[in-house]
Scaffold this active site. Structure first.
Site, mmCIF file in Angstrom:
data_model
loop_
_atom_site.group_PDB
_atom_site.id
_atom_site.type_symbol
_atom_site.label_atom_id
_atom_site.label_comp_id
_atom_site.label_asym_id
_atom_site.label_seq_id
_atom_site.Cartn_x
_atom_site.Cartn_y
_atom_site.Cartn_z
ATOM 1 N N HIS A 193 0.678 -1.389 -0.059
ATOM 2 C CA HIS A 193 0.164 -0.209 -0.235
ATOM 3 C C HIS A 193 0.857 1.289 -0.438
ATOM 4 O O HIS A 193 0.400 1.953 -0.276
ATOM 5 C CB HIS A 193 -0.933 -0.359 0.933
ATOM 6 C CG HIS A 193 -1.553 -0.853 2.151
ATOM 7 N ND1 HIS A 193 -2.438 -2.195 0.917
ATOM 8 C CD2 HIS A 193 -1.755 -1.972 2.940
ATOM 9 C CE1 HIS A 193 -2.768 -3.183 1.912
ATOM 10 N NE2 HIS A 193 -1.455 -3.452 2.454
ATOM 11 N N HIS A 226 5.921 6.053 6.740
ATOM 12 C CA HIS A 226 5.596 6.015 5.033
ATOM 13 C C HIS A 226 5.028 7.000 5.032
ATOM 14 O O HIS A 226 4.791 7.904 5.447
ATOM 15 C CB HIS A 226 4.368 4.757 5.789
ATOM 16 C CG HIS A 226 3.200 5.617 6.340
ATOM 17 N ND1 HIS A 226 3.166 5.086 7.352
ATOM 18 C CD2 HIS A 226 1.996 5.779 5.493
ATOM 19 C CE1 HIS A 226 1.675 5.538 7.768
ATOM 20 N NE2 HIS A 226 1.145 5.283 6.928
ATOM 21 N N HIS A 247 1.966 8.814 1.635
ATOM 22 C CA HIS A 247 0.338 8.212 0.422
ATOM 23 C C HIS A 247 1.134 9.710 -0.420
ATOM 24 O O HIS A 247 1.617 10.262 -0.460
ATOM 25 C CB HIS A 247 -0.699 9.231 1.533
ATOM 26 C CG HIS A 247 -0.783 8.405 2.578
ATOM 27 N ND1 HIS A 247 -1.315 6.967 2.265
ATOM 28 C CD2 HIS A 247 -0.216 7.995 3.492
ATOM 29 C CE1 HIS A 247 -1.897 6.197 3.707
ATOM 30 N NE2 HIS A 247 -0.340 7.325 4.574
ATOM 31 N N GLU A 261 -3.389 13.266 2.027
ATOM 32 C CA GLU A 261 -4.672 12.439 2.754
ATOM 33 C C GLU A 261 -5.260 14.002 3.665
ATOM 34 O O GLU A 261 -6.988 13.960 3.237
ATOM 35 C CB GLU A 261 -3.982 12.188 3.699
ATOM 36 C CG GLU A 261 -3.440 10.355 2.738
ATOM 37 C CD GLU A 261 -4.345 9.152 3.763
ATOM 38 O OE1 GLU A 261 -3.911 8.760 4.072
ATOM 39 O OE2 GLU A 261 -4.454 8.321 2.627
ATOM 40 N N HIS A 318 3.998 10.494 6.852
ATOM 41 C CA HIS A 318 3.787 9.980 8.523
ATOM 42 C C HIS A 318 4.089 9.443 8.974
ATOM 43 O O HIS A 318 5.189 8.086 8.963
ATOM 44 C CB HIS A 318 2.265 8.973 7.784
ATOM 45 C CG HIS A 318 0.702 9.582 7.230
ATOM 46 N ND1 HIS A 318 -0.218 8.437 7.177
ATOM 47 C CD2 HIS A 318 1.015 11.067 7.500
ATOM 48 C CE1 HIS A 318 -1.020 10.082 6.293
ATOM 49 N NE2 HIS A 318 -0.365 11.330 6.334
ATOM 50 N N THR A 362 -5.337 6.435 8.745
ATOM 51 C CA THR A 362 -6.372 6.486 7.486
ATOM 52 C C THR A 362 -6.502 5.632 6.266
ATOM 53 O O THR A 362 -6.591 5.481 5.289
ATOM 54 C CB THR A 362 -5.609 7.657 6.593
ATOM 55 O OG1 THR A 362 -4.060 6.720 5.712
ATOM 56 C CG2 THR A 362 -5.348 8.594 7.685
HETATM 57 C C1 LIG Z 1 -1.217 -0.222 6.325
HETATM 58 N N1 LIG Z 1 -1.286 0.730 7.352
HETATM 59 C C2 LIG Z 1 -1.504 0.586 8.333
HETATM 60 C C3 LIG Z 1 -0.321 -0.543 9.002
HETATM 61 N N2 LIG Z 1 -0.759 -0.392 10.513
HETATM 62 C C4 LIG Z 1 -0.732 -1.456 11.141
HETATM 63 C C5 LIG Z 1 0.197 -2.517 11.484
HETATM 64 C C6 LIG Z 1 0.033 -3.114 12.114
HETATM 65 C C7 LIG Z 1 -1.123 -3.547 12.575
HETATM 66 C C8 LIG Z 1 -2.166 -3.190 12.386
HETATM 67 O O1 LIG Z 1 -3.182 -2.837 13.021
HETATM 68 C C9 LIG Z 1 -3.716 -4.547 13.608
HETATM 69 C C10 LIG Z 1 -2.357 -1.284 11.705
HETATM 70 S S1 LIG Z 1 -0.145 1.648 11.211
HETATM 71 O O2 LIG Z 1 -0.689 1.301 12.191
HETATM 72 O O3 LIG Z 1 1.360 0.842 11.407
HETATM 73 C C11 LIG Z 1 -1.049 2.678 10.315
HETATM 74 S S2 LIG Z 1 -0.140 4.187 10.959
HETATM 75 C C12 LIG Z 1 -1.511 4.518 9.683
HETATM 76 S S3 LIG Z 1 -1.599 6.144 9.120
HETATM 77 N N3 LIG Z 1 -1.693 6.619 7.075
HETATM 78 O O4 LIG Z 1 -3.047 6.555 9.328
HETATM 79 O O5 LIG Z 1 -0.613 6.848 9.108
HETATM 80 C C13 LIG Z 1 -1.878 3.609 8.311
HETATM 81 C C14 LIG Z 1 -1.248 1.721 8.774
HETATM 82 ZN ZN LIG Z 2 -0.211 7.228 5.939
#
Ligand SMILES: CN[C@H]1CN(c2cccc(OC)c2)S(=O)(=O)c2sc(S(N)(=O)=O)cc21
Ligand SMILES: [Zn+2]
Length: 259
Positions: free
Chosen positions: A66, A94, A96, A106, A119, A201
């Site tokens: 993603h 990471h 977007h 975003e 982010h 997000t």
């Molecule tokens: C794919 N993207 C998410 C991945 N994540 C994640 C990883 C492991 C477990 C989990 O839930 C069980 C979530 S994350 O918490 O690192 C984040 S942060 C984020 S954003 N765009 O709001 O900053 C997107 C994601």
């Molecule tokens: Zn993000």
């Protein structure tokens, strides 16, 4: 369900099927209406936001299907501002981005989209024992949002943009033997920001994020933005337009640290 993504068939408008919280009360991103944001000196003015990051001695990059993500291995702490005395540990960063410079962020500012948004994801190490424990708690995560606009190259981002070509397939990982200081990915002005309570997000869209979005954008070169657009996602398509459009603000207030 087919794996979530950003195409018509699996994109943000379909996420509510498998993740009903998509229509929740504190979803992200949002459009930041600058005139409606409230200056709040006591909470924000008293203790300034502060970062204390340790430079990475090697850079672990992952194409997670993603986005392109950098896994942090050193101890890095974010505290202050809306986070009070709690110490949030840097876990990963990471981005977007869009297929073109006119879109990709975003969060939007009075409807304006930037070309990309970086982010930096942190978890509340003062209250929880691990990232996995924190990720679903209402005060579990804090994410720094940095707007990216086309301009001069960002030197600290070179290690990522120069290696996108080697991470073209979903699941690809690599470790680059060079240092990276996350502090140098931040804008020079880290005093002026908007903050509000929101969510991840992307699925699972957990409503566990205190968002801190800096007013000052950071410049990346055209080549650095093009490198992101050449990544390939989990469906084998060019990874681009991997941004969720703004969600409803509902009963929330956005605070700002500047007048
Ligand atoms: C794919 N993207 C998410 C991945 N994540 C994640 C990883 C492991 C477990 C989990 O839930 C069980 C979530 S994350 O918490 O690192 C984040 S942060 C984020 S954003 N765009 O709001 O900053 C997107 C994601
Ligand atoms: Zn993000």
């Amino acid at each position: 369900m087919a794996h979530w993504g950003y195409m018509t068939t699996n994109g943000p408008s379909t996420w509510g099927k498998d993740f009903p919280i998509a229509n929740g009360e504190r979803q992200s991103p949002i459009d930041i209406v600058t005139t409606a944001a409230e200056y709040d000196s006591d909470v924000l003015g008293s203790n300034a936001l502060s970062t204390n990051y340790t430079p990475e001695s090697e850079v672990k990059l992952v194409n997670n299907g993603h986005s392109i993500m950098c896994q942090i291995t050193k101890k890095g702490v974010l505290t202050g501002g809306p986070l009070g005395k709690d110490e949030y540990r840097l876990e990963q960063f990471h981005l977007h981005w869009g297929a073109e410079d006119n879109r990709g962020s975003e969060h939007t500012v009075d409807g304006k989209m930037y070309a990309s948004e970086l982010h930096l994801v942190h978890w509340n190490a003062s209250k929880y024992s691990s990232f996995a424990d924190a990720v679903q708690k209402p005060d579990g995560l804090a994410v720094l949002g940095i707007f990216i606009t086309p301009g001069v190259a960002c030197n600290q981002f070179k290690v990522i943009s120069d290696n996108c070509g080697k991470l073209k397939t979903s699941g690809a990982e690599m470790t680059v033997d060079t240092t990276l200081d996350p502090t140098l990915l931040l804008p020079s002005n880290t005093s002026d920001y908007w903050t509000y309570l929101g969510s991840l997000t992307t699925p699972p869209l957990f409503e566990s994020v205190t968002w801190i979005v800096f007013k000052e954008p950071v410049e990346y070169s055209k080549e650095q933005l093009l490198a992101l657009r050449n990544l390939v996602d989990s469906d084998g398509n060019h990874m681009q337009d991997n941004y969720r459009p703004p969600a409803a603000l509902k009963q929330r207030k956005v605070k700002k640290t500047f007048t």
